[in-house]
Write a protein that holds these residues in place. Structure first.
Motif, PDB file in Angstrom:
ATOM      1  N   SER A   7       5.994  18.430  29.979  1.00  0.00           N
ATOM      2  CA  SER A   7       5.780  19.181  30.646  1.00  0.00           C
ATOM      3  C   SER A   7       7.210  18.850  31.908  1.00  0.00           C
ATOM      4  O   SER A   7       6.983  17.354  32.231  1.00  0.00           O
ATOM      5  CB  SER A   7       4.542  18.940  30.696  1.00  0.00           C
ATOM      6  N   PRO A   8       6.874  19.659  32.850  1.00  0.00           N
ATOM      7  CA  PRO A   8       7.701  19.092  33.842  1.00  0.00           C
ATOM      8  C   PRO A   8       7.056  18.768  34.749  1.00  0.00           C
ATOM      9  O   PRO A   8       7.372  17.640  35.780  1.00  0.00           O
ATOM     10  CB  PRO A   8       9.159  20.490  33.700  1.00  0.00           C
ATOM     11  N   LEU A   9       5.519  18.970  34.844  1.00  0.00           N
ATOM     12  CA  LEU A   9       4.956  18.405  35.805  1.00  0.00           C
ATOM     13  C   LEU A   9       4.940  16.787  36.126  1.00  0.00           C
ATOM     14  O   LEU A   9       4.664  16.647  34.524  1.00  0.00           O
ATOM     15  CB  LEU A   9       3.594  19.382  35.809  1.00  0.00           C
ATOM     16  N   ALA A  50       2.577  27.176  36.831  1.00  0.00           N
ATOM     17  CA  ALA A  50       3.730  25.490  37.955  1.00  0.00           C
ATOM     18  C   ALA A  50       5.188  25.353  37.103  1.00  0.00           C
ATOM     19  O   ALA A  50       6.060  25.063  37.731  1.00  0.00           O
ATOM     20  CB  ALA A  50       2.358  24.341  37.566  1.00  0.00           C
ATOM     21  N   GLU A  51       5.002  25.305  35.453  1.00  0.00           N
ATOM     22  CA  GLU A  51       5.943  24.760  34.726  1.00  0.00           C
ATOM     23  C   GLU A  51       7.246  25.454  34.837  1.00  0.00           C
ATOM     24  O   GLU A  51       8.151  25.108  35.174  1.00  0.00           O
ATOM     25  CB  GLU A  51       5.801  24.562  33.513  1.00  0.00           C
ATOM     26  N   TYR A  86       7.575  28.225  37.606  1.00  0.00           N
ATOM     27  CA  TYR A  86       8.257  27.367  38.887  1.00  0.00           C
ATOM     28  C   TYR A  86       9.016  26.223  38.758  1.00  0.00           C
ATOM     29  O   TYR A  86      10.222  26.313  39.613  1.00  0.00           O
ATOM     30  CB  TYR A  86       7.111  27.400  39.670  1.00  0.00           C
ATOM     31  N   LEU A  87       8.887  25.305  38.444  1.00  0.00           N
ATOM     32  CA  LEU A  87       9.898  24.060  38.101  1.00  0.00           C
ATOM     33  C   LEU A  87      10.577  24.191  37.935  1.00  0.00           C
ATOM     34  O   LEU A  87      11.980  24.025  38.251  1.00  0.00           O
ATOM     35  CB  LEU A  87       9.134  22.285  37.988  1.00  0.00           C
ATOM     36  N   GLN A 138      13.343  26.058  39.497  1.00  0.00           N
ATOM     37  CA  GLN A 138      13.188  24.851  40.816  1.00  0.00           C
ATOM     38  C   GLN A 138      15.104  24.311  40.156  1.00  0.00           C
ATOM     39  O   GLN A 138      16.493  23.683  41.004  1.00  0.00           O
ATOM     40  CB  GLN A 138      12.758  24.073  41.242  1.00  0.00           C
ATOM     41  N   LYS A 139      14.974  24.129  38.816  1.00  0.00           N
ATOM     42  CA  LYS A 139      16.531  23.010  38.334  1.00  0.00           C
ATOM     43  C   LYS A 139      17.162  23.415  37.951  1.00  0.00           C
ATOM     44  O   LYS A 139      18.051  23.744  37.567  1.00  0.00           O
ATOM     45  CB  LYS A 139      15.545  21.954  37.093  1.00  0.00           C
TER      46      LYS A 139
END
Lengths: 615, 438
Positions: A196-198, B319-320, B322-323, B326-327
Motif C-alpha cells: 500500500s502506498p499509504l 486514498a491509494e 490519490y497517492l 501524486q507519484k
C-alpha cells in the motif's frame, strides 16, 4: 410383499409425510422376512413418466435461462451509455454539431435503447418467475421419481468399526490440516504480494501529507514573485513597476525592439514573465494551447495543447470573437505556468513543457465566458468565476494548490457576471482577494476564501480590474465612477469605508494604474485622466486620440499607453501632462504590457514584442 | 475467504445504471427523483412476531409433536414470508455483522429488530437445538426443498469443509467491524433467488448452489452459513437435544440412512486397544500445544492481510489512487467513475488520507483478530477430531443436526410408539441388547 409393506409404511419426510419411508424389515438381522429391495413395475412406470416430466421441466428452465442470458449479453450493445452505434453517432455529431437529422437519430436511438432496457428489466422479472415455476416442477417430478425408484436401504453391520473410526479420524485431521494449509497459503500469498502506498499513520502520515501538498521550500519567495511579472499586470495586479533602469526608449531611432517573435495561436491575454521565460496562451474552438518563449531572444521554446482534460465539454461553448478562447491572462509561480480557457480547462505546465496537472472547472454562464485572469500568490492560484445565469449562487471564487491543482477552497459569491480580474493585496494585516462583480466590491480571505467585507458600488458590465495603491482599493464603476475604499473594514463597508469618489469620463474596458501618488485612467477613446490618489481630485486630462483596449502601465516615472492600431505612447507619470514619445509599430495591441528584466513585453495581434533600451 | 475476496473485486459487474440524459438543448425538465416511503415501523415488529411464533411452533413440532410434515409446512411458510415476501431481509444470517458494528462503532445503533433476529434463534438453540434451521430460516427451507438425491459427503470432507462457516463468520465480523460493509449479506448466494434479481456473478453462484443442493443436502447451511456456525455452538450446549426416538435404539442404522446431512453419529466403536492409546494421547497433547501456536501464527498472518483487505474499502482505495497519482505523471484519458471520485476527493486529501490511514489501522486490528480466529478454529477442530466421544446409540450430532425431523419416522421404535408398526415387527430384545462389535 411390497404392496403389504407399502401399506404399512409410515409417512415420508421431505414429501410432507405422504411418501414412503424405509420399512423396518430392511434392517438386516432385525427380521426374518424377505427384503423388498427393488421397486415394483408400476412404480417404475410411474417413475418413468415423472422422469420425463422432470426432463421437460429442465429443458424449459434451460430455455428460459438461455434466453435471459442472451438478453443480458446483448444488453451492453444497447446500453445508451456504451452502445457503439450511439457512440459513433455522437462522435459524428461532434464533427457536425448542427446536423439536426443526426440529433434526431441519436434521440430516437437513445429512447429506443432506454425502452428496451426497461423491457429487459420486466423480462428479467418474468423470466425469474418462470424459472421458479420450472424449477418447482422439476423438483416435484424428480423427487417423486427418485422416491419411487430408490432401492430400500440395507444397512450392514460393520465388524471393523473401530479401525474405520480411527481411519476416518486420521483422514479428517489431515483434510482439516489440508484446508487450513490451503487457506494459509492463499492468505500468505495475498499478504506478501500487496503493498500500500499509504504509510503507517503513526510515523509517516504527516510526511505523506506533506508530500501531497506544495513543497513550500521549493517555492520561490515573495520577493521573487514581485521581481517578476507572474500574472496580469504584475503580482499586485496594478500594472506598475518602479524599476526602469534599463528602459530608455529611443523610439524615433527605432532601436528599442530587442526582439519580435511570431505568436502561433490567437488570444487576447497578456504576457506573463518569469526569469527567462515568457508565457502566453491561445487557441480557438478546436484547440487551446500554452506557449513558452525565451525572454532573451524570443524563441518559441515549446507549445503545448491542452486536451483530454477530464470534465471538459465535448462541444466547446460559443464565445464571442471579441473575447476568444484564451482571454484570461496566464499566471506562473516560477515552477509552473497556469492557463485558463473558455471551455473551463485549467492546466498547469512545468517550465520544461511537461503537463503538471489539468482539470476542468466548468464554463461560466455569462456573456463572455472565462475572461477574468488568474491571480496568484505563493502556493495559491485564484480563479474568479462569476456568472449571470443559472441557479442563484452560481458565482464562485476558487483557490487551487499550485503544485497539485488540488482545490483548496471553493466559495460561492452573491454576485453576477464580471470580467474584471481579482487582485491579491496585503492590507490590514490580512491577505485579501479583491474582486469586482455586480453589484459588489468584495474582499475575501486568501487563507480560506471567506468574505471579509463588501461594498455595493458596482453597476453595468464590469471589465476594468481593481488596483491597490496609497493604501486604498481603487476601482472603476464602468464609464461613470472611480472610487477608493479603505480595505480594513468588515461586513458592509459601502458607506463606512468609502474614501472618495469621482465621476468623470472613465474607462469601460481598461483598468486604472497608479504610482502611489497619482492615478491614471484611459478610456477606450483615448482620454487620459490623472487623479490625485489621496482624494480623487482630477489633476489633468488629455485626449491622446487613440483607440485603447489594453490597460496602461507605469514604468518608473513613465506611463505606457498602447492602442489597437499599434501606437506606443509614453507619457510622463507626473502632475503635469507631458507626452514623452509616440511610435507606430507594425501590430495591433489589445493585451496589456508586461514589465520584467528591464524590458517591456507586448503581445500584439500577431507578434510578441520585447522592448528595451540602453541606459 | 479467497473466494469472497475475489467476489468483492467483481462488484462492477452489477446491473448497469444510466447517467441522466442531457436535455440542455431542449430545456426538458427532468422529473424529480422520488424514493419510496420507508417501510411502516409496525411491520418490523410483525417480522419479529412472525420469527418468534415460527420458532415456538418449530420447537413444538420437533420436540413435542415430532412431525416432519409439520416442519415441512412451517418451512414452506417461512420461505414464503422471510424469503419471497421479505426478500431475504431482514435475516438472522447477516445480523451478527450489525451487532459487531454496533459494538465497534459508537455512531452506529443496532435496530431492535436486528437484535431480535440475532438473539432469538440463538436463545432457542441453547434450549432446543437448531429449530431455526429446521423450519424458520428461508435459506434452509429452500435448500431443503431442493434435495432430490442426496449424496453422502465423506466424513473427512465434511469435517474439512465444516470449518469454512466459522472462517466466513470471522471474516464477515472482522470486515463489518471496520464499518466497510456486510460481506455476509452482500455475497449471499441465496438472496438473489428470493429477489429474482442480482449481480450476474451472484446469480451464477445462486444457480450453482441450487444445482449442488439437489445432490448435496443444504450445502450453504453446512459449508458456508456463518450464522449456522453460531447456532452450531449454541446447539452443542442445548438443554433438549433432538432424539431419533425417545425409546431404546435398536441400532438398525436406518436413521443414519434417512439423514441427508450426515448429522447422524454412530455408537462409539467400543474401547480402544491399549497399544493405540499412548500414541493417541501423545497426538492429542501435541495438538493442544499446537492451538496457541496456530492462534499466534494466524494473528501474525492476519495482521499482514490488512493492506489487501483494506483496499476493499472505497476510502482506502481512493486514498491509494490519490497517492499513486501524486507519484506518477498525469495521464488523462477517458473519464471513469474513479477519475471523477478522485476529483471529488481532491477537496480534502488530508482528511481523505487520515481517514484512510485510520481505516487501515482498524483493518489491521480486525484482520489480526480474524487471523487468530482462523488459527483457533483450525486448532480446536484438530483437537476435537482427536477426542473420543462415548456414544452407545445412533444419535444426531447436536451441533450438526438441523432438526429437520426426517429421521424420526425412519426409526422402527418411533413407528411402534405412534402405532404405525406393530411391536412384533421389532427385533428381538436380544438383538437390541447386542452391541455392534468392532
Amino acid at each position: 410383499m411390497t404392496t403389504s409393506h407399502a401399506k404399512a409404511e409410515p409417512a415420508g419426510l421431505e414429501d410432507g409425510g405422504k411418501g414412503s419411508a424405509t420399512p423396518l424389515s430392511t434392517a438386516p438381522e432385525a427380521s426374518e422376512k424377505p427384503l423388498p429391495s427393488l421397486p415394483s413395475a408400476t412404480a417404475v412406470q410411474k417413475a418413468g413418466t415423472l422422469s420425463r416430466t422432470a426432463w421437460i421441466a429442465m429443458a424449459f428452465c434451460l430455455l428460459v435461462c438461455t434466453y435471459m442470458l442472451y438478453q443480458h449479453s446483448v444488453a451492453a450493445e444497447r446500453d445508451p451509455w456504451k452502445s457503439p452505434q450511439l457512440l459513433a453517432l455522437k462522435e459524428k455529431l461532434r464533427v457536425a454539431p448542427a446536423d439536426e437529422a443526426l440529433r434526431s437519430e441519436i434521440r430516437r436511438l437513445d429512447l429506443e435503447f432506454r425502452e428496451r432496457y426497461f423491457r429487459r428489466l420486466a423480462l428479467n422479472v418474468t423470466g425469474g418467475w418462470l424459472l421458479v415455476a420450472g424449477v418447482g416442477a422439476l423438483l416435484l417430478a424428480a423427487k417423486a421419481a427418485t422416491r419411487l425408484t430408490q432401492p430400500r436401504p440395507r444397512p450392514q453391520r460393520r465388524t471393523d468399526a473401530q479401525s474405520l473410526a480411527l481411519q476416518a479420524a486420521t483422514r479428517a485431521r489431515w483434510s482439516v490440516a489440508g484446508v487450513g494449509g490451503a487457506i494459509g497459503t492463499g492468505l500468505l500469498a495475498l499478504a506478501f504480494t500487496s503493498q500500500s502506498p499509504l504509510p503507517d499513520p503513526a510515523g509517516e502520515l504527516n510526511q505523506a501529507l506533506a508530500g501531497s501538498q506544495s513543497n513550500a521550500s521549493d517555492l520561490p519567495s515573495l520577493a521573487e514573485f514581485q521581481a517578476n511579472w507572474p500574472r496580469f499586470r504584475g503580482l499586485a495586479g496594478g500594472g506598475a513597476t518602479s524599476g526602469d533602469a534599463g528602459l530608455n526608449f529611443d523610439v524615433t531611432a527605432g532601436g528599442n525592439v530587442v526582439w519580435k517573435s511570431s505568436v502561433p495561436a490567437l488570444g487576447f491575454n497578456s504576457p506573463v514573465v518569469w526569469s527567462n521565460r515568457v508565457f502566453l496562451s491561445g487557441g480557438d474552438a478546436k484547440q487551446r494551447e500554452v506557449m513558452c518563449f525565451d525572454a532573451g531572444d524570443g524563441k518559441l521554446l515549446w507549445q503545448r495543447a491542452v486536451a483530454n482534460v477530464p470534465g471538459s465539454p465535448a462541444v466547446p461553448p460559443e464565445i464571442p470573437d471579441a473575447t476568444g478562447y484564451a482571454a484570461s491572462t496566464m499566471a506562473t509561480d516560477g515552477r509552473r505556468a497556469f492557463g485558463l480557457f473558455a471551455n473551463g480547462d485549467l492546466a498547469a505546465f512545468k517550465f520544461d513543457g511537461a503537463l503538471a496537472w489539468a482539470k476542468n472547472i466548468g464554463v461560466p454562464k455569462n456573456m463572455y465566458g472565462h475572461a477574468s485572469s488568474l491571480a496568484i500568490w505563493p502556493g495559491k492560484l485564484v480563479v474568479q468565476m462569476d456568472q449571470d445565469e443559472g441557479a442563484p449562487g452560481g458565482s464562485k471564487l476558487l483557490a487551487f494548490d499550485c503544485a497539485t491543482g488540488r482545490l483548496l477552497w471553493d466559495r460561492t459569491k452573491p454576485t453576477h457576471g464580471s470580467w474584471a480580474s481579482p487582485i491579491i493585496i496585503e492590507a490590514a494585516g490580512r491577505l485579501q482577494i479583491i474582486t469586482l462583480a455586480l453589484p459588489f466590491v468584495m474582499s475575501s480571505s486568501l487563507a480560506d476564501g471567506n468574505e471579509l467585507w463588501r461594498a455595493e458600488l458596482m453597476e453595468g458590465e464590469i471589465t476594468p480590474s481593481p488596483i491597490f495603491a496609497a493604501g486604498l482599493v481603487m476601482a472603476i464603476n464602468p464609464a461613470s465612477k472611480l472610487f477608493a475604499l479603505r480595505p480594513d473594514g468588515a461586513g458592509d463597508v459601502t458607506k463606512s469605508h468609502l474614501a472618495w469618489t469621482v465621476e468623470e469620463s472613465l474607462p469601460d474596458i481598461t483598468s486604472p494604474v497608479s504610482n502611489g501618488d497619482l492615478v491614471f485612467t484611459v478610456t477606450t477613446g483615448g482620454l487620459l485622466t490623472c487623479f490625485d490618489a489621496k482624494d480623487g481630485k482630477m489633476v489633468w486630462q488629455k485626449d491622446l486620440e487613440l483607440e485603447v483596449q489594453s490597460s496602461p502601465a507605469i514604468v518608473g516615472h513613465r506611463l505606457l499607453v498602447l492602442n489597437t492600431k499599434g501606437e506606443v505612447v509614453w507619457v510622463e507619470a507626473g502632475r503635469e501632462f507631458k507626452e514623452l514619445s509616440r511610435a507606430k509599430m507594425d501590430d495591433k495591441f489589445h493585451a496589456s504590457p508586461a514589465i520584467a528584466n528591464g524590458h517591456v513585453y507586448l503581445r500584439g495581434a500577431t507578434n510578441l514584442w520585447c522592448l528595451g533600451g540602453k541606459k | 475467504m479467497l473466494a469472497t475476496l475475489a467476489l468483492l473485486t467483481f462488484s462492477s459487474l452489477a446491473e448497469p445504471r444510466f447517467p441522466p440524459p442531457d436535455f440542455s438543448e431542449t430545456n426538458h425538465q427532468l422529473p424529480i427523483t422520488t424514493t419510496p416511503a420507508a417501510r411502516a415501523e409496525w411491520l418490523q415488529y410483525l417480522d419479529v412476531a412472525v420469527l418468534a411464533g415460527c420458532l415456538g411452533v418449530a420447537v413444538w413440532l420437533i420436540h413435542k409433536h415430532r412431525s416432519r410434515r409439520g416442519v415441512f409446512w412451517l418451512s414452506l411458510c417461512s420461505l414464503a414470508y422471510f424469503g419471497f415476501w421479505r426478500k431475504g431481509c431482514i435475516c438472522a444470517i447477516g445480523a451478527p455483522q450489525n451487532i459487531i458494528l454496533g459494538l465497534c462503532e459508537a455512531g452506529y445503533t443496532v435496530p431492535l429488530t436486528v437484535i431480535a433476529f440475532f438473539a432469538l434463534p440463538l436463545i432457542v438453540a441453547l434450549f432446543a437445538g437448531r429449530a431455526f434451521c429446521a423450519g424458520v430460516c428461508p435459506h434452509g427451507a429452500l435448500q431443503d426443498l431442493l434435495i432430490i438425491k442426496p449424496l453422502k459427503v465423506p466424513a473427512w470432507l465434511e469435517h474439512a469443509l465444516g470449518i469454512l462457516p466459522f472462517i466466513f463468520l470471522g471474516f464477515g465480523l472482522a470486515f463489518a467491524a471496520t464499518g466497510t460493509g456486510f460481506p455476509i449479506c452482500r455475497y449471499d448466494p441465496i438472496v438473489p433467488i428470493f429477489r429474482l434479481n442480482g449481480p450476474g456473478l451472484l446469480i451464477a453462484l445462486a444457480a450453482l448452489t441450487l444445482l449442488l443442493g439437489m445432490f448435496v443436502g443444504r450445502p450453504y447451511c453446512r459449508f458456508l452459513c456463518p450464522y449456522g456456525a453460531l447456532l452450531k455452538l449454541a446447539a452443542l450446549a442445548s438443554k433438549w437435544r433432538v432424539r431419533v426416538t425417545p425409546d431404546v435404539c435398536t441400532q438398525c442404522q436406518l436413521c443414519a440412512n434417512a439423514c441427508p446431512f450426515g448429522a447422524m453419529r454412530e455408537p462409539s466403536p467400543g474401547t480402544i486397544a491399549p497399544k493405540l492409546l499412548t500414541p493417541e494421547r501423545r497426538r492429542l497433547g501435541w495438538l493442544v500445544l499446537l492451538v496457541p501456536a496456530l492462534i499466534v501464527g494466524g494473528a501474525w498472518l492476519g495482521g499482514r492481510l490488512a493492506v489487501p483487505v483494506s483496499r476493499l474499502n472505497p476510502t482506502v482505495e481512493l486514498a491509494e489512487r490519490y497517492l499513486a497519482q501524486q507519484k506518477s505523471p498525469v495521464n488523462y484519458g477517458v473519464m471513469t467513475p474513479e477519475t471523477l471520485a478522485l476529483q471529488r476527493a481532491e477537496h480534502d486529501p488530508e482528511a481523505l488520507l487520515k481517514s484512510a490511514a485510520d481505516l487501515q489501522q482498524r483493518f489491521r486490528r480486525a484482520c489480526l483478530a480474524f487471523g487468530g480466529w482462523v488459527g483457533l478454529v483450525l486448532g480446536v477442530k484438530l483437537v476435537s477430531l482427536s477426542l473420543r466421544t462415548l456414544r452407545t446409540d445412533f444419535e444426531p450430532d447436536r451441533g450438526a443436526c438441523f432438526a429437520c425431523a426426517r429421521c424420526f419416522r425412519s426409526c422402527p421404535q418411533e413407528l411402534v410408539r405412534i402405532g404405525q408398526l406393530p411391536a412384533s415387527e421389532l427385533p428381538s430384545s436380544a438383538s437390541i441388547a447386542t452391541p455392534v462389535k468392532a
